[in-house]
Scaffold this motif. Structure first.
Motif, PDB file in Angstrom:
ATOM      1  N   LEU A 110       8.153  33.039 168.853  1.00  0.00           N
ATOM      2  CA  LEU A 110       6.711  33.237 168.968  1.00  0.00           C
ATOM      3  C   LEU A 110       6.451  34.409 169.903  1.00  0.00           C
ATOM      4  O   LEU A 110       6.905  34.411 171.055  1.00  0.00           O
ATOM      5  CB  LEU A 110       6.030  31.976 169.515  1.00  0.00           C
ATOM      6  CG  LEU A 110       6.143  30.725 168.632  1.00  0.00           C
ATOM      7  CD1 LEU A 110       7.319  29.852 169.068  1.00  0.00           C
ATOM      8  CD2 LEU A 110       4.854  29.914 168.694  1.00  0.00           C
ATOM      9  N   GLN A 111       5.716  35.400 169.423  1.00  0.00           N
ATOM     10  CA  GLN A 111       5.469  36.601 170.198  1.00  0.00           C
ATOM     11  C   GLN A 111       3.981  36.765 170.482  1.00  0.00           C
ATOM     12  O   GLN A 111       3.146  36.622 169.591  1.00  0.00           O
ATOM     13  CB  GLN A 111       6.012  37.825 169.455  1.00  0.00           C
ATOM     14  CG  GLN A 111       7.530  37.824 169.414  1.00  0.00           C
ATOM     15  CD  GLN A 111       8.120  38.974 168.632  1.00  0.00           C
ATOM     16  OE1 GLN A 111       8.996  38.773 167.797  1.00  0.00           O
ATOM     17  NE2 GLN A 111       7.674  40.183 168.922  1.00  0.00           N
ATOM     18  N   SER A 112       3.680  37.050 171.739  1.00  0.00           N
ATOM     19  CA  SER A 112       2.295  37.241 172.147  1.00  0.00           C
ATOM     20  C   SER A 112       2.247  38.264 173.268  1.00  0.00           C
ATOM     21  O   SER A 112       3.284  38.786 173.692  1.00  0.00           O
ATOM     22  CB  SER A 112       1.688  35.906 172.597  1.00  0.00           C
ATOM     23  OG  SER A 112       2.398  35.387 173.705  1.00  0.00           O
ATOM     24  N   LEU A 113       1.054  38.543 173.747  1.00  0.00           N
ATOM     25  CA  LEU A 113       0.908  39.450 174.884  1.00  0.00           C
ATOM     26  C   LEU A 113       1.441  38.777 176.151  1.00  0.00           C
ATOM     27  O   LEU A 113       1.890  37.642 176.128  1.00  0.00           O
ATOM     28  CB  LEU A 113      -0.555  39.832 175.058  1.00  0.00           C
ATOM     29  CG  LEU A 113      -1.194  40.607 173.895  1.00  0.00           C
ATOM     30  CD1 LEU A 113      -2.668  40.869 174.200  1.00  0.00           C
ATOM     31  CD2 LEU A 113      -0.463  41.913 173.625  1.00  0.00           C
ATOM     32  N   ALA A 114       1.404  39.492 177.247  1.00  0.00           N
ATOM     33  CA  ALA A 114       1.865  38.950 178.522  1.00  0.00           C
ATOM     34  C   ALA A 114       1.090  37.688 178.879  1.00  0.00           C
ATOM     35  O   ALA A 114      -0.018  37.453 178.388  1.00  0.00           O
ATOM     36  CB  ALA A 114       1.711  39.995 179.618  1.00  0.00           C
ATOM     37  N   MET A 115       1.672  36.877 179.746  1.00  0.00           N
ATOM     38  CA  MET A 115       1.186  35.541 180.065  1.00  0.00           C
ATOM     39  C   MET A 115      -0.325  35.467 180.289  1.00  0.00           C
ATOM     40  O   MET A 115      -1.005  34.598 179.742  1.00  0.00           O
ATOM     41  CB  MET A 115       1.915  35.021 181.310  1.00  0.00           C
ATOM     42  CG  MET A 115       1.463  33.669 181.804  1.00  0.00           C
ATOM     43  SD  MET A 115       2.096  32.285 180.862  1.00  0.00           S
ATOM     44  CE  MET A 115       3.798  32.209 181.491  1.00  0.00           C
ATOM     45  N   GLU A 116      -0.880  36.384 181.078  1.00  0.00           N
ATOM     46  CA  GLU A 116      -2.291  36.302 181.435  1.00  0.00           C
ATOM     47  C   GLU A 116      -3.127  37.412 180.799  1.00  0.00           C
ATOM     48  O   GLU A 116      -4.321  37.548 181.116  1.00  0.00           O
ATOM     49  CB  GLU A 116      -2.443  36.311 182.954  1.00  0.00           C
ATOM     50  CG  GLU A 116      -1.767  35.114 183.619  1.00  0.00           C
ATOM     51  CD  GLU A 116      -2.090  34.990 185.094  1.00  0.00           C
ATOM     52  OE1 GLU A 116      -2.978  35.718 185.573  1.00  0.00           O
ATOM     53  OE2 GLU A 116      -1.459  34.162 185.768  1.00  0.00           O
ATOM     54  N   GLU A 117      -2.539  38.182 179.895  1.00  0.00           N
ATOM     55  CA  GLU A 117      -3.284  39.257 179.236  1.00  0.00           C
ATOM     56  C   GLU A 117      -4.084  38.685 178.071  1.00  0.00           C
ATOM     57  O   GLU A 117      -3.532  38.019 177.187  1.00  0.00           O
ATOM     58  CB  GLU A 117      -2.347  40.353 178.744  1.00  0.00           C
ATOM     59  CG  GLU A 117      -3.088  41.546 178.156  1.00  0.00           C
ATOM     60  CD  GLU A 117      -2.172  42.695 177.789  1.00  0.00           C
ATOM     61  OE1 GLU A 117      -2.669  43.711 177.274  1.00  0.00           O
ATOM     62  OE2 GLU A 117      -0.949  42.576 178.010  1.00  0.00           O
ATOM     63  N   LYS A 118      -5.366  38.967 178.047  1.00  0.00           N
ATOM     64  CA  LYS A 118      -6.238  38.390 177.028  1.00  0.00           C
ATOM     65  C   LYS A 118      -6.252  39.223 175.749  1.00  0.00           C
ATOM     66  O   LYS A 118      -6.283  40.450 175.795  1.00  0.00           O
ATOM     67  CB  LYS A 118      -7.661  38.241 177.563  1.00  0.00           C
ATOM     68  CG  LYS A 118      -7.792  37.179 178.647  1.00  0.00           C
ATOM     69  CD  LYS A 118      -9.229  36.931 179.015  1.00  0.00           C
ATOM     70  CE  LYS A 118      -9.364  35.875 180.113  1.00  0.00           C
ATOM     71  NZ  LYS A 118      -8.955  34.530 179.649  1.00  0.00           N
TER      72      LYS A 118
END
Length: 338
Positions: free
Chosen positions: A284-292
């Motif tokens: 699962l790929q997403s932006l950095a932990m706290e990047e909206k």
């Protein structure tokens, strides 16, 4: 370039399936896309980009071949996963935690004292990017787990980045619109193990309840059938066929947000295989932990107003603390502007 997998019934009358019976569901017509064209001429690339865009727009799901992850790497990861779940329960429970923010976490859908439940699976999840930062937290037993799963994780991330370039290009945003923000991104590897039930029940037995992924993109390597997707055209469950050498690709909630609803995250569930244990490895790929993630401004206008609030991976974890997966709660629905 690609070929659809035609609909048929398994587990009932009609064409017989070469795979073990896992469900009474109809088999999905899923695009199988040869993504080698992304690395060829501009014309060939544009054709594949269009195929990927069409698949994202129709059901948020497709399969890919010629993705450059070798057979040995995929088999090695599946073998390492199998070896981990064969370990004594005491060894696996070293990684058990109720803290959703733990970088390595083992768990099960089984309730204590119940041999058979409707939600039946075991899993281990671990952060995977940057690999050198997290791999020392991964299980050291079996001895080759880190090596084999690490090889697959690294290569799966590369496939994901290549697909994200094609997806944002298909939206008219350009290939680097999202990937330029992915250097510090999150990658979570979720390894799911669905044991063969001692007492098979008729029809579908759900191992992982219906949900969509929070991620931008999820890439899945299965060892056997058992993934069902909800077809948006008729709201029915369809069984995804396993294509040799292919990877399964899910559009996630954050990609739905980015596209301002042009592409929808796919609702899916895991089904128990009555004839053998089933393993799936998801990247699962997403932006950095706290990047909206926000809807792209280029996709917002008077006729298409902003449809979602921004959210991060951390926001998703907070959502999970208050809402149980599979109990009618959807993260992406919570983001929609009413």
């Amino acid at each position: 370039m690609s070929g659809p997998v035609h609909s048929m019934k398994i587990g009932g009358q009609g064409m017989s399936s070469p795979y073990p019976i896992v469900s009474q569901s109809e088999v999905a017509i899923v695009p199988v896309i040869d993504i080698s064209g992304l690395r060829k001429t501009a014309r060939e690339r544009s054709l594949v980009v269009k195929e990927i865009g069409n698949a994202c727009g129709r059901m948020g799901f497709f399969q890919v071949v010629n993705h450059r992850i070798g057979k040995a790497v995929m088999e090695g990861a599946l073998e390492a996963a199998s070896a981990f779940f064969e370990l004594p329960e005491q060894e696996k429970r070293k990684y058990e935690s109720g803290n959703l923010r733990e970088p390595v976490r083992y768990g099960t859908g089984l309730k204590d004292g119940e041999e058979v439940t409707r939600n039946r699976r075991f899993f281990i999840k671990h952060y995977a990017h940057p690999l050198e930062e997290w791999i020392t937290c991964w299980p050291a037993n079996p001895p080759n787990y880190r090596e084999k799963m690490g090889e697959f994780s690294t290569q799966a991330r590369e496939v994901g980045l290549e697909l994200l370039e094609a997806i944002t290009e298909s939206l008219g945003l350009g290939p680097t619109y999202l990937t330029r923000r992915m250097s510090g991104s999150m990658q979570v590897i979720a390894v799911n193990f669905y044991p063969r039930p001692h007492t098979p029940s008729p029809g579908s037995t759900v191992g992982l309840p219906a949900h969509s992924d929070y991620s931008c993109l999820t890439i899945v390597l299965p060892n056997s059938p058992g993934l069902e997707i909800l077809d948006p055209e008729d709201s029915s469950w369809k069984l995804v066929p396993v294509v040799e050498g292919a990877l399964q690709v899910h559009v996630g909630d954050h990609l739905e947000v980015l596209s301002n609803g042009i592409y929808k995250s796919v609702v899916h569930r895991g089904i128990i295989n009555v004839d053998e244990t089933r393993i799936s490895i998801a990247s699962l790929q997403s932006l950095a932990m706290e990047e909206k993630m926000e809807p792209a401004e280029e996709l917002i206008d008077e006729d298409h107003p902003k449809g979602y609030v921004g959210s991060s991976y951390m926001d998703f974890l907070e959502f999970l603390y208050g809402n149980e997966l599979g109990q009618g709660w959807s993260f992406v629905d919570a983001l929609k502007i009413k």
